[in-house]
Design a protein around this motif. Structure first.
Motif, short mmCIF file in Angstrom:
data_model
loop_
_atom_site.label_atom_id
_atom_site.label_comp_id
_atom_site.label_asym_id
_atom_site.label_seq_id
_atom_site.Cartn_x
_atom_site.Cartn_y
_atom_site.Cartn_z
N PHE A 98 0.89 -1.83 0.10
CA PHE A 98 -0.31 0.19 -0.15
C PHE A 98 1.15 1.05 -0.13
CE2 PHE A 98 -4.64 -1.97 2.28
CZ PHE A 98 -4.69 -2.50 1.20
N ILE A 103 -5.39 5.73 0.67
CA ILE A 103 -6.34 4.82 1.13
C ILE A 103 -6.97 4.89 1.03
CG2 ILE A 103 -6.46 2.11 2.53
CD1 ILE A 103 -4.00 2.17 0.48
N ALA A 126 -3.81 -1.75 7.13
CA ALA A 126 -3.63 -0.27 5.56
C ALA A 126 -1.76 -0.03 6.58
CB ALA A 126 -3.73 0.51 5.56
N ILE A 134 -3.48 7.42 4.78
CA ILE A 134 -5.41 6.87 4.81
C ILE A 134 -6.35 7.50 4.87
CG2 ILE A 134 -6.21 4.77 6.37
CD1 ILE A 134 -4.29 3.82 7.33
#
Ligand SMILES: Cc1cc2nc3c(=O)[nH]c(=O)nc-3n(C[C@H](O)[C@H](O)[C@H](O)COP(=O)(O)O)c2cc1C
Length: 180
Positions: A98, A103, A126, A134
């Motif tokens: 990631f 995200i 994540a 995020i």
């Protein structure tokens, strides 16, 4: 073009989560972001449960994640957390898979009581996968999504507005490829 992969961690496409997913796709597309959906439950269950990294289906799915600039993680709340179905797939994503991606977590629950489940359960995963960006979660309660007789879904405007707000934020912060 900026690409988003939407990873749907439900056990079925016939969930109100699909209605939310469709609105999220619409909101991202309105920001000129290309979208593709991956339903985890459509990956062979044995490959997920046995963590079969060599499976062609798993390799194809993780390659789509690798190509994306934005990863949208969609999950129903099951037992105060995101689904085990979603976790089986996240476990197959390479370490740092990631990294350099935005995200965007989206959840649906029967009650607002589990609003923080994404913060304490999904966001750390994540982060472990290398995410440093995020976004805020869009949490929808299932009463905000109506199943229609034609198989479609009607999502309340309030929830759509929050999806649109996050999509605009993501568009602003995603990498812009400048043609030489
Ligand atoms: C096994 C299971 C466990 C659930 N656990 C919770 C929960 O802990 N908290 C919650 O708010 N909703 C919970 N729900 C409700 C779902 O999150 C949510 O309302 C649902 O996925 C969306 O409804 P639909 O898939 O029937 O359209 C649960 C549902 C199931 C099937």
């Amino acid at each position: 073009m900026t690409k988003a992969i939407l990873i749907n961690g439900s056990n079925t496409t016939f969930s109100r989560l699909t209605g939310v997913q469709q609105q999220a796709e619409k909101a991202l597309q309105a920001q000129d972001i290309e979208t593709e959906v991956l339903y985890v439950h459509q990956i062979p269950a044995e490959d997920l449960i046995l963590a079969n990294f060599g499976s062609e289906a798993v390799k194809a799915a993780t390659a789509k994640v690798a190509e994306a600039d934005i990863v949208v993680l969609l999950t129903p709340i099951y037992k105060a957390s995101y689904t085990g179905i979603l976790k089986t797939f996240l476990d197959l994503i390479p370490q740092k898979g990631f990294e350099n991606k935005i995200i965007f977590p989206i959840a649906i629950g029967g009650s607002i009581g589990h609003l923080l489940a994404i913060d304490y359960a999904l966001k750390p995963v994540a982060s472990a996968l290398g995410a440093s960006h995020i976004t805020h979660t869009v949490y929808v309660v299932d009463q905000q999504v109506e199943k229609l007789a034609d198989g479609g879904y009607k999502v309340q405007e309030e929830a759509i507005a929050r999806l649109e707000h996050q999509a605009a934020y993501i568009a602003q912060h995603s990498k812009v490829t400048v043609q030489a």
